[in-house]
Design a protein around this motif. Sequence first.
Motif, PDB file in Angstrom:
ATOM      1  N   SER A  28       0.842  -1.197   0.000  1.00 22.64           N
ATOM      2  CA  SER A  28       0.000   0.000   0.000  1.00 22.64           C
ATOM      3  C   SER A  28       0.874   1.243   0.000  1.00 22.64           C
ATOM      4  CB  SER A  28      -0.901   0.007   1.240  1.00 22.64           C
ATOM      5  OG  SER A  28      -0.125   0.265   2.403  1.00 22.64           O
ATOM      6  N   ASN A  29       0.281   2.361  -0.326  1.00 24.93           N
ATOM      7  CA  ASN A  29       0.915   3.654  -0.088  1.00 24.93           C
ATOM      8  C   ASN A  29       0.865   3.930   1.415  1.00 24.93           C
ATOM      9  OD1 ASN A  29       1.032   3.942  -2.863  1.00 24.93           O
ATOM     10  ND2 ASN A  29      -0.103   5.869  -2.916  1.00 24.93           N
ATOM     11  N   TRP A  30       1.584   4.949   1.833  1.00 22.21           N
ATOM     12  CA  TRP A  30       1.416   5.450   3.191  1.00 22.21           C
ATOM     13  C   TRP A  30      -0.034   5.903   3.316  1.00 22.21           C
ATOM     14  CZ3 TRP A  30       4.897   4.945   6.966  1.00 22.21           C
ATOM     15  CH2 TRP A  30       6.233   4.755   6.621  1.00 22.21           C
ATOM     16  N   HIS A  31      -0.629   5.681   4.475  1.00 27.15           N
ATOM     17  CA  HIS A  31      -2.006   6.104   4.688  1.00 27.15           C
ATOM     18  C   HIS A  31      -2.322   6.143   6.184  1.00 27.15           C
ATOM     19  CE1 HIS A  31      -2.208   1.665   4.496  1.00 27.15           C
ATOM     20  NE2 HIS A  31      -3.321   1.741   5.203  1.00 27.15           N
ATOM     21  N   THR A  32      -3.454   6.732   6.516  1.00 32.13           N
ATOM     22  CA  THR A  32      -3.948   6.771   7.893  1.00 32.13           C
ATOM     23  C   THR A  32      -5.424   6.379   7.896  1.00 32.13           C
ATOM     24  OG1 THR A  32      -4.648   9.085   7.803  1.00 32.13           O
ATOM     25  CG2 THR A  32      -2.379   8.673   8.536  1.00 32.13           C
ATOM     26  N   HIS A  33      -5.905   6.000   9.074  1.00 31.56           N
ATOM     27  CA  HIS A  33      -7.326   5.718   9.290  1.00 31.56           C
ATOM     28  C   HIS A  33      -7.778   6.534  10.499  1.00 31.56           C
ATOM     29  CE1 HIS A  33      -7.106   2.313   6.513  1.00 31.56           C
ATOM     30  NE2 HIS A  33      -5.966   2.010   7.098  1.00 31.56           N
ATOM     31  N   PRO A  34      -8.849   7.315  10.359  1.00 28.87           N
ATOM     32  CA  PRO A  34      -9.290   8.172  11.461  1.00 28.87           C
ATOM     33  C   PRO A  34      -9.558   7.424  12.773  1.00 28.87           C
ATOM     34  CG  PRO A  34     -10.419   8.785   9.449  1.00 28.87           C
ATOM     35  CD  PRO A  34      -9.656   7.516   9.161  1.00 28.87           C
ATOM     36  N   ALA A  35     -10.007   6.180  12.696  1.00 33.73           N
ATOM     37  CA  ALA A  35     -10.285   5.409  13.911  1.00 33.73           C
ATOM     38  C   ALA A  35      -9.339   4.220  14.063  1.00 33.73           C
ATOM     39  CB  ALA A  35     -11.736   4.921  13.905  1.00 33.73           C
ATOM     40  N   GLY A  36      -8.280   4.162  13.265  1.00 30.06           N
ATOM     41  CA  GLY A  36      -7.330   3.059  13.335  1.00 30.06           C
ATOM     42  C   GLY A  36      -7.747   1.884  12.471  1.00 30.06           C
ATOM     43  N   GLN A  37      -6.923   0.834  12.528  1.00 27.77           N
ATOM     44  CA  GLN A  37      -7.151  -0.358  11.715  1.00 27.77           C
ATOM     45  C   GLN A  37      -6.517  -1.555  12.405  1.00 27.77           C
ATOM     46  OE1 GLN A  37      -4.814  -0.668   8.028  1.00 27.77           O
ATOM     47  NE2 GLN A  37      -6.635  -1.407   6.975  1.00 27.77           N
ATOM     48  N   ILE A  38      -7.151  -2.715  12.254  1.00 27.29           N
ATOM     49  CA  ILE A  38      -6.606  -3.974  12.743  1.00 27.29           C
ATOM     50  C   ILE A  38      -6.371  -4.859  11.527  1.00 27.29           C
ATOM     51  CG2 ILE A  38      -7.021  -6.031  14.168  1.00 27.29           C
ATOM     52  CD1 ILE A  38      -9.068  -4.206  15.726  1.00 27.29           C
ATOM     53  N   TRP A  86      -5.344   8.494   1.928  1.00 26.21           N
ATOM     54  CA  TRP A  86      -4.203   7.989   1.171  1.00 26.21           C
ATOM     55  C   TRP A  86      -3.154   9.064   0.988  1.00 26.21           C
ATOM     56  CZ3 TRP A  86      -3.536   3.036   0.660  1.00 26.21           C
ATOM     57  CH2 TRP A  86      -4.628   2.187   0.637  1.00 26.21           C
ATOM     58  N   MET A  87      -1.886   8.630   0.986  1.00 24.99           N
ATOM     59  CA  MET A  87      -0.758   9.542   0.820  1.00 24.99           C
ATOM     60  C   MET A  87       0.185   8.987  -0.251  1.00 24.99           C
ATOM     61  SD  MET A  87      -0.392  10.110   4.859  1.00 24.99           S
ATOM     62  CE  MET A  87      -1.844  10.627   5.761  1.00 24.99           C
ATOM     63  N   GLU A  88       1.437   9.388  -0.204  1.00 29.40           N
ATOM     64  CA  GLU A  88       2.406   9.026  -1.245  1.00 29.40           C
ATOM     65  C   GLU A  88       2.798   7.540  -1.168  1.00 29.40           C
ATOM     66  OE1 GLU A  88       5.051  10.028   2.268  1.00 29.40           O
ATOM     67  OE2 GLU A  88       3.162  10.766   1.488  1.00 29.40           O
ATOM     68  N   ALA A  89       3.350   7.077  -2.282  1.00 28.23           N
ATOM     69  CA  ALA A  89       3.836   5.697  -2.364  1.00 28.23           C
ATOM     70  C   ALA A  89       5.030   5.495  -1.428  1.00 28.23           C
ATOM     71  CB  ALA A  89       4.247   5.372  -3.800  1.00 28.23           C
ATOM     72  N   VAL A  90       5.185   4.269  -0.961  1.00 28.16           N
ATOM     73  CA  VAL A  90       6.351   3.886  -0.161  1.00 28.16           C
ATOM     74  C   VAL A  90       7.518   3.729  -1.133  1.00 28.16           C
ATOM     75  CG1 VAL A  90       7.333   2.079   1.301  1.00 28.16           C
ATOM     76  CG2 VAL A  90       4.925   2.723   1.560  1.00 28.16           C
ATOM     77  N   ALA A  91       8.585   4.440  -0.874  1.00 27.14           N
ATOM     78  CA  ALA A  91       9.756   4.381  -1.759  1.00 27.14           C
ATOM     79  C   ALA A  91      10.361   2.979  -1.747  1.00 27.14           C
ATOM     80  CB  ALA A  91      10.792   5.405  -1.316  1.00 27.14           C
ATOM     81  N   ASP A  92      10.943   2.574  -2.859  1.00 20.51           N
ATOM     82  CA  ASP A  92      11.561   1.252  -2.956  1.00 20.51           C
ATOM     83  C   ASP A  92      12.589   1.039  -1.836  1.00 20.51           C
ATOM     84  OD1 ASP A  92      10.032   0.554  -5.157  1.00 20.51           O
ATOM     85  OD2 ASP A  92      11.601   1.055  -6.607  1.00 20.51           O
ATOM     86  N   GLN A  93      13.375   2.052  -1.521  1.00 25.69           N
ATOM     87  CA  GLN A  93      14.403   1.911  -0.482  1.00 25.69           C
ATOM     88  C   GLN A  93      13.763   1.706   0.894  1.00 25.69           C
ATOM     89  OE1 GLN A  93      17.638   1.504  -1.310  1.00 25.69           O
ATOM     90  NE2 GLN A  93      17.829   0.836   0.796  1.00 25.69           N
ATOM     91  N   GLN A  94      12.662   2.416   1.176  1.00 26.94           N
ATOM     92  CA  GLN A  94      11.958   2.217   2.456  1.00 26.94           C
ATOM     93  C   GLN A  94      11.446   0.785   2.549  1.00 26.94           C
ATOM     94  OE1 GLN A  94       9.078   5.418   1.819  1.00 26.94           O
ATOM     95  NE2 GLN A  94       9.729   6.299   3.778  1.00 26.94           N
TER      96      GLN A  94
END
Length: 165
Positions: free
Chosen positions: A84-94, A154-162
């Motif tokens: 996935s890209n970097w992202h957040t969830h307002p109430a979290g995720q399991i 949704w935010m930016e893609a995870v870089a290959d190096q990360q």
Amino acid sequence: MKISKKSQYACIALLLFASHFTLGQDTKGSTAEASAESDGIFPKGQKGSENFFTGNAYNYGLVQSDTSLTTMIGNVYFEPGARSNWHTHPAGQILIITAGEGYHQIEGEPKQLLKKGSVAICPPNVRHWHGASPDQGMQQLYILPNTEKGIVQWMEAVADQQYKD
């Protein structure tokens, strides 16, 4: 025929319990070298958008959020190397890993290895990503509570190096 919420929860629990004992085994009972796709208990689903994933990831919705449950549950299959890209969830995720192997990383923390049976908690509004290892696919159940607060940012893609570090 209408199925009660209690029956729906019991079915999900039974599927999770059964998958713990049956996924990832070949006919001789040893760990299979097969992909997480063939080991999964749910259909592959719809291909995720290239705007949100690197590589091929497929989503299959299981429980749609409504005003009484306010919880969304689904399955994602990541092909090897997909994430996935970097992202957040307002109430979290399991996340509950049901097949294969992959990673989960909360921003600023070390990358965690996930295997069948792993559970990862993504706190509310915290940047994170997750996906398959380079050599093996991964299937995960995701649970999004309190969806009245929102689903995902949704935010930016995870870089290959990360991804590789």
